[in-house]
Motif scaffolding. Sequence first.
Motif, PDB file in Angstrom:
ATOM      1  N   GLU A 114       6.282  41.353  -1.300  1.00 58.63           N
ATOM      2  CA  GLU A 114       7.167  40.635  -2.055  1.00 58.63           C
ATOM      3  C   GLU A 114       8.491  40.927  -1.777  1.00 58.63           C
ATOM      4  OE1 GLU A 114       6.783  37.919  -4.136  1.00 58.63           O
ATOM      5  OE2 GLU A 114       4.885  37.843  -3.907  1.00 58.63           O
ATOM      6  N   HIS A 130      14.366  37.435  -8.958  1.00 60.99           N
ATOM      7  CA  HIS A 130      12.973  37.911  -8.790  1.00 60.99           C
ATOM      8  C   HIS A 130      12.915  39.627  -8.960  1.00 60.99           C
ATOM      9  CE1 HIS A 130       9.194  38.559  -6.730  1.00 60.99           C
ATOM     10  NE2 HIS A 130       8.889  37.261  -6.897  1.00 60.99           N
ATOM     11  N   THR A 144       2.087  40.690 -18.629  1.00 63.10           N
ATOM     12  CA  THR A 144       1.929  39.348 -19.263  1.00 63.10           C
ATOM     13  C   THR A 144       3.136  38.810 -20.032  1.00 63.10           C
ATOM     14  OG1 THR A 144       0.953  40.562 -21.017  1.00 63.10           O
ATOM     15  CG2 THR A 144      -0.661  39.790 -19.222  1.00 63.10           C
ATOM     16  N   ILE A 199      12.691  32.481 -14.779  1.00 61.48           N
ATOM     17  CA  ILE A 199      11.164  32.374 -13.785  1.00 61.48           C
ATOM     18  C   ILE A 199      11.529  31.319 -12.870  1.00 61.48           C
ATOM     19  CG2 ILE A 199       8.750  31.775 -14.051  1.00 61.48           C
ATOM     20  CD1 ILE A 199       8.998  33.564 -16.589  1.00 61.48           C
ATOM     21  N   GLU A 200      11.911  30.339 -13.320  1.00 57.69           N
ATOM     22  CA  GLU A 200      11.997  29.017 -12.358  1.00 57.69           C
ATOM     23  C   GLU A 200      12.849  29.156 -11.175  1.00 57.69           C
ATOM     24  OE1 GLU A 200      13.055  25.826 -15.234  1.00 57.69           O
ATOM     25  OE2 GLU A 200      10.906  25.494 -15.843  1.00 57.69           O
ATOM     26  N   ASP A 205       5.893  34.917  -9.732  1.00 61.35           N
ATOM     27  CA  ASP A 205       4.629  34.921 -10.205  1.00 61.35           C
ATOM     28  C   ASP A 205       4.153  36.400 -10.359  1.00 61.35           C
ATOM     29  OD1 ASP A 205       1.940  34.875 -10.147  1.00 61.35           O
ATOM     30  OD2 ASP A 205       1.400  33.726  -8.421  1.00 61.35           O
ATOM     31  N   ARG A 206       4.134  36.751 -11.440  1.00 61.08           N
ATOM     32  CA  ARG A 206       3.860  38.140 -11.852  1.00 61.08           C
ATOM     33  C   ARG A 206       2.386  38.798 -11.660  1.00 61.08           C
ATOM     34  NH1 ARG A 206       5.288  36.990 -17.949  1.00 61.08           N
ATOM     35  NH2 ARG A 206       3.548  35.737 -18.489  1.00 61.08           N
ATOM     36  N   SER A 207       1.644  38.013 -10.947  1.00 61.26           N
ATOM     37  CA  SER A 207       0.338  38.187 -10.733  1.00 61.26           C
ATOM     38  C   SER A 207       0.131  39.473  -9.940  1.00 61.26           C
ATOM     39  CB  SER A 207      -0.596  37.204 -10.526  1.00 61.26           C
ATOM     40  OG  SER A 207      -0.252  36.837  -9.105  1.00 61.26           O
ATOM     41  N   TYR A 208       1.133  39.774  -9.194  1.00 64.02           N
ATOM     42  CA  TYR A 208       1.179  40.959  -8.060  1.00 64.02           C
ATOM     43  C   TYR A 208       1.391  42.325  -8.698  1.00 64.02           C
ATOM     44  CZ  TYR A 208       6.228  41.182  -7.736  1.00 64.02           C
ATOM     45  OH  TYR A 208       7.686  41.171  -8.001  1.00 64.02           O
TER      46      TYR A 208
END
Length: 211
Positions: A114, A130, A144, A199-200, A205-208
Amino acid sequence: MSELPGAVRRSYPANATIAREYVARSSILVITAGWAAFAKMLPSGSRLIVDFALPHEIALIEFGGEVSETVTALSEVKTIELAGPIRSFFSSYPQPICEAVQQAQASRYSRVAEHLAGVSRRGTVERTAHLLLELACRAHRSATSFPDRFECPLNQAELADALGLSAVHVSRVLKELRERGLASFRNGVVELHDHVGLIETAGFDRSYISS
């Protein structure tokens, strides 16, 4: 971790070198307090911070003495350390500990990927937003949710080294984020004023990030 055979508690003052580039070292560090930076030093004397280690995270040092990084304490850092090499660790310690180390390896790979995307393809405001969101998740120990504020010991020069920008440019970007009501960074504290907007802006995308 502190009860495992060979575990040693160590403290490093702010700005101390924990591991040096081109010097062989292998160890597993559980950061119990403080922030550290993994950086690549360039022949020009400049540096690029490729990752951070935060409290309650496992930091892996596997340096062969040829190609490696410099690890520096950004604040006072306290650790629990186990000697490597890491490959022998998996046959010596309980499975839950080994799984935690494997997860730490995977998480660092994702963060570095990232970071590479940020410095090479994201705009300056986007990449700064970011990074602030990533640090918020990690400081808050959550994949989350986001805190409204968190302590961040970075100065503008260190933030610039992580973003691939000059300190002057970072100051301008932080001013823009503040004027847009998205985030502010003063006196070692980051405040996230508008989570959705930030975030926008970042395309985050915090999935990482593992919780």
